[in-house]
Design a protein around this motif. Structure first.
Motif, mmCIF file in Angstrom:
data_model
loop_
_atom_site.group_PDB
_atom_site.id
_atom_site.type_symbol
_atom_site.label_atom_id
_atom_site.label_comp_id
_atom_site.label_asym_id
_atom_site.label_seq_id
_atom_site.Cartn_x
_atom_site.Cartn_y
_atom_site.Cartn_z
ATOM 1 N N ARG A 39 0.790 -1.213 -0.217
ATOM 2 C CA ARG A 39 -0.025 -0.044 0.296
ATOM 3 C C ARG A 39 0.755 1.188 0.085
ATOM 4 O O ARG A 39 0.642 2.359 -0.565
ATOM 5 N N ALA A 40 2.066 1.202 0.572
ATOM 6 C CA ALA A 40 3.002 2.497 0.533
ATOM 7 C C ALA A 40 3.504 2.717 -0.809
ATOM 8 O O ALA A 40 3.882 3.693 -1.057
ATOM 9 N N ASN A 41 3.471 1.518 -1.820
ATOM 10 C CA ASN A 41 3.679 1.735 -3.271
ATOM 11 C C ASN A 41 2.605 1.768 -4.028
ATOM 12 O O ASN A 41 2.750 1.428 -5.265
ATOM 13 N N ALA A 42 1.296 1.948 -3.523
ATOM 14 C CA ALA A 42 0.218 1.718 -4.183
ATOM 15 C C ALA A 42 0.051 2.553 -5.450
ATOM 16 O O ALA A 42 -0.221 2.288 -6.669
ATOM 17 N N GLU A 43 0.758 3.956 -5.441
ATOM 18 C CA GLU A 43 0.593 4.800 -6.651
ATOM 19 C C GLU A 43 1.524 4.340 -7.597
ATOM 20 O O GLU A 43 1.052 4.162 -8.777
ATOM 21 N N LYS A 44 2.802 3.874 -7.555
ATOM 22 C CA LYS A 44 3.686 3.253 -8.294
ATOM 23 C C LYS A 44 2.985 1.992 -9.009
ATOM 24 O O LYS A 44 3.446 1.879 -10.271
ATOM 25 N N LEU A 45 2.640 1.165 -8.120
ATOM 26 C CA LEU A 45 2.048 -0.144 -8.411
ATOM 27 C C LEU A 45 0.869 0.104 -9.675
ATOM 28 O O LEU A 45 0.539 -0.578 -10.521
ATOM 29 N N THR A 46 0.078 1.301 -9.195
ATOM 30 C CA THR A 46 -1.190 1.519 -9.986
ATOM 31 C C THR A 46 -0.604 2.035 -11.460
ATOM 32 O O THR A 46 -1.008 1.775 -12.645
ATOM 33 N N TRP A 47 0.425 2.865 -11.568
ATOM 34 C CA TRP A 47 0.919 3.276 -12.929
ATOM 35 C C TRP A 47 1.653 2.160 -13.737
ATOM 36 O O TRP A 47 1.322 1.928 -14.891
ATOM 37 N N ILE A 48 2.240 1.068 -12.790
ATOM 38 C CA ILE A 48 2.623 0.001 -13.658
ATOM 39 C C ILE A 48 1.464 -0.963 -14.242
ATOM 40 O O ILE A 48 1.674 -1.478 -15.324
ATOM 41 N N GLY A 49 0.475 -0.873 -13.568
ATOM 42 C CA GLY A 49 -0.855 -1.530 -13.789
ATOM 43 C C GLY A 49 -1.539 -0.880 -14.998
ATOM 44 O O GLY A 49 -1.825 -1.755 -16.012
ATOM 45 N N ILE A 50 -1.537 0.493 -14.999
ATOM 46 C CA ILE A 50 -2.020 1.065 -16.346
ATOM 47 C C ILE A 50 -0.961 0.687 -17.617
ATOM 48 O O ILE A 50 -1.603 0.605 -18.647
ATOM 49 N N ALA A 51 0.149 0.694 -17.234
ATOM 50 C CA ALA A 51 1.160 0.502 -18.459
ATOM 51 C C ALA A 51 1.173 -0.897 -18.853
ATOM 52 O O ALA A 51 1.079 -1.114 -20.290
ATOM 53 N N SER A 52 0.901 -1.815 -18.217
ATOM 54 C CA SER A 52 0.519 -3.467 -18.383
ATOM 55 C C SER A 52 -0.735 -3.271 -19.115
ATOM 56 O O SER A 52 -0.777 -4.298 -19.898
ATOM 57 N N PHE A 53 -1.739 -2.470 -18.876
ATOM 58 C CA PHE A 53 -2.988 -2.674 -19.381
ATOM 59 C C PHE A 53 -2.936 -2.096 -20.796
ATOM 60 O O PHE A 53 -3.343 -2.708 -21.707
ATOM 61 N N GLY A 54 -2.031 -1.059 -20.916
ATOM 62 C CA GLY A 54 -1.520 -0.506 -22.304
ATOM 63 C C GLY A 54 -0.980 -1.871 -23.129
ATOM 64 O O GLY A 54 -1.151 -1.856 -24.350
ATOM 65 N N GLY A 55 -0.012 -2.602 -22.602
ATOM 66 C CA GLY A 55 0.531 -3.605 -23.082
ATOM 67 C C GLY A 55 -0.216 -4.499 -23.672
ATOM 68 O O GLY A 55 -0.270 -5.439 -24.642
ATOM 69 N N MET A 56 -1.239 -5.099 -22.705
ATOM 70 C CA MET A 56 -2.214 -5.846 -23.006
ATOM 71 C C MET A 56 -3.051 -5.502 -24.147
ATOM 72 O O MET A 56 -3.279 -6.480 -25.349
ATOM 73 N N LEU A 57 -3.510 -4.356 -24.234
ATOM 74 C CA LEU A 57 -4.045 -3.994 -25.712
ATOM 75 C C LEU A 57 -3.386 -3.945 -26.857
ATOM 76 O O LEU A 57 -3.897 -4.507 -27.884
ATOM 77 N N ALA A 58 -1.864 -3.701 -26.562
ATOM 78 C CA ALA A 58 -1.120 -3.904 -27.847
ATOM 79 C C ALA A 58 -1.106 -5.370 -28.274
ATOM 80 O O ALA A 58 -0.916 -5.588 -29.514
ATOM 81 N N PHE A 59 -1.283 -6.557 -27.321
ATOM 82 C CA PHE A 59 -1.344 -7.794 -27.636
ATOM 83 C C PHE A 59 -2.463 -7.844 -28.564
ATOM 84 O O PHE A 59 -2.591 -8.659 -29.430
ATOM 85 N N PHE A 60 -3.458 -7.397 -28.155
ATOM 86 C CA PHE A 60 -4.922 -7.531 -28.911
ATOM 87 C C PHE A 60 -4.794 -7.065 -30.339
ATOM 88 O O PHE A 60 -5.521 -7.719 -31.227
ATOM 89 N N PHE A 61 -4.236 -6.053 -30.746
ATOM 90 C CA PHE A 61 -4.105 -5.518 -31.783
ATOM 91 C C PHE A 61 -2.776 -5.634 -32.836
ATOM 92 O O PHE A 61 -2.667 -5.201 -33.713
ATOM 93 N N GLY A 62 -1.860 -6.290 -31.973
ATOM 94 C CA GLY A 62 -0.513 -6.351 -32.660
ATOM 95 C C GLY A 62 -0.307 -7.997 -33.234
ATOM 96 O O GLY A 62 -0.801 -7.939 -34.626
ATOM 97 N N PRO A 63 0.188 -8.907 -32.528
ATOM 98 C CA PRO A 63 0.369 -10.239 -32.815
ATOM 99 C C PRO A 63 -0.761 -10.950 -33.207
ATOM 100 O O PRO A 63 -1.634 -10.965 -32.787
ATOM 101 N N ASN A 64 -0.604 -11.892 -34.173
ATOM 102 C CA ASN A 64 -1.831 -12.824 -34.453
ATOM 103 C C ASN A 64 -1.506 -14.097 -33.917
ATOM 104 O O ASN A 64 -0.243 -14.546 -33.202
#
Length: 440
Positions: A39-64
């Motif tokens: 919880r002390a690093n919640a903000e950092k972990l949230t930003w990492i989660g947001i970046a990971s979400f972007g990476g997940m979307l890239a997988f959906f529209f990138g490789p087949n």
């Protein structure tokens, strides 16, 4: 040579275990990690989660599903991204990111996700372009509508009543047991019926004879040769060419030349006896389909040096040219005197490392000098039979300055630098069919 269909890797429990294991490891870790530290690093972990979400979307529209790198660490990376998203939500459930993922439409899709997962496979397999004749956009809309519709019915009328025991109360003990007993055979029947006619290549052993027919009509094409040709026949977009039937025949791992390779100067331990006589299978395919046109796929196994009659024949030598020309003549005779034969020339292979008996086959296969030498033999063969044999060159659109073009209009053409993807096959046939038209 890898086969056109990666289903064995994609669906194998052993090859996909990383997803289950990472999920289990995350559950254990979340139990033992100190919540105060997280919880002390919640903000950092949230930003990492947001970046990971972007990476997940890239997988959906990138490789087949046929992209080689997905199976070389890509699926593990995707699983890690999902784990990081879960950590971000668990650590700070009140964040904007967590609230966004708690939006009711997204939650609803999550509730339906298991049904979507179960239903999409038979629907996507059964409703294809070849069966329906619909274009990609219409096909996608219909597939998604049916998938979500059936998943919704399944969720509210089957899954939820079972979870809450309402089904048992409604049917009674005996009838509910009967319903459970019928569930498995019905599911199996649906999947089997939906996948009738599908002939995956992945489990085929080297030397296995594979045959396929796609489309129907009076205009007959036979595709023979190697696994590249089989993949092109298997993925023929019949919906775009009504009245055309394509029959494919190949022995996996076999080329036009006899199969005792010399790779990087090292002779393989033995030949492949199943590849000694490939012509009889091709002859049968042409005769049984009554094909007027033959597309003869070659190159992937033929660009190597070969061990023939106790001698090593260098692929760029006059001796190999004479030997290979004799194989071409034998193949042409097998097709009968009336067929028109089209031979796609070798086009800038770009295969990643592929070891057999300690030797990387990609080095010789990707060598442009070897492709040039084999193409010269094909050209001479076509000149010797101008009324029947046509050498066509896919490098006109697959290569630029001798280098492979990976994507055209954002779509990957060859999933391993050799075999065509479904999009690549569509492009191939769109290029080749106008050249075949007058002969069909």
């Amino acid at each position: 040579m890898p086969t056109p269909d990666p289903s064995r890797i994609y669906y194998g429990t052993d090859t996909r275990a990383n997803e289950l294991l990472l999920g289990a490891a995350l559950a254990v870790a979340m139990t033992y990690w100190r919540k105060r530290t997280l919880r002390a690093n919640a903000e950092k972990l949230t930003w990492i989660g947001i970046a990971s979400f972007g990476g997940m979307l890239a997988f959906f529209f990138g490789p087949n599903e046929t992209s080689a790198w997905v199976f070389l660490g890509g699926s593990v990376l995707f699983s890690i991204l999902i784990c990081l998203i879960i950590v971000a939500i668990e650590v700070w459930p009140g964040s904007v990111f967590a609230e966004f993922l708690s939006w009711k439409p997204i939650v609803w899709i999550g509730e339906l996700s298991y049904g979507i997962y179960l239903w999409h496979s038979p629907i996507f397999v059964f409703l294809n372009e070849e069966r329906t004749g619909w274009n990609e956009l219409v096909l996608l809309v219909v597939r998604l509508t049916l998938t979500v519709g059936l998943a919704t019915i399944s969720y509210y009328f089957i899954e939820q009543p079972i979870r809450t025991q309402k089904l048992q109360k409604r049917l009674g003990h005996t009838k509910s047991i009967a319903a459970w007993s019928l569930a498995l055979p019905v599911t199996v029947a649906v999947v089997v019926l939906a996948t009738l006619g599908i002939k995956p290549v992945t489990d085929a052993k080297s030397g296995s004879q594979l045959d396929t027919t796609t489309g129907s009509g009076d205009k007959k094409i036979a595709v023979v040769g190697d696994s590249v040709g089989y993949g092109l026949a298997f993925q023929f977009p019949a919906g775009s060419y009504p009245g055309v039937s394509v029959t494919g025949s190949a022995k996996i791992g076999c080329g036009t030349a006899e199969q005792w390779l010399v790779v990087n100067g090292v002779r393989q331990s033995q030949d492949n006896p199943e590849c000694r006589d490939v012509f009889s299978g091709w002859e049968n395919a042409v005769k049984s389909s009554n094909a007027k046109v033959v597309v003869w796929s070659m190159g992937g196994w033929d660009v190597y040096d070969h061990y023939v009659d106790g001698k090593v024949l260098k692929e760029q030598s006059p001796e190999y040219a004479r030997y290979y020309r004799s194989r071409l003549e034998k193949g042409l005779a097998a097709f009968g005197p009336k067929t028109q034969v089209f031979i796609p020339k070798v086009a800038c292979y770009d295969q990643p490392k592929f070891e057999v008996e300690g030797q990387d086959l990609a080095l010789d296969r990707n060598d442009p000098a070897r492709a040039k030498a084999l193409n010269a033999i094909i050209d001479d063969f076509a000149k010797a039979h101008p009324d029947r044999v046509h050498a066509v060159d896919p490098s006109s659109w697959l290569c630029k300055d001798g280098k492979p073009i990976e994507k055209i209009d954002g779509k990957v053409m060859r999933e391993d630098g050799v075999h065509y993807t479904s999009d690549g096959a569509k492009k191939f046939w769109a290029w080749l069919m106008p050249q075949l038209k007058s002969h069909l």
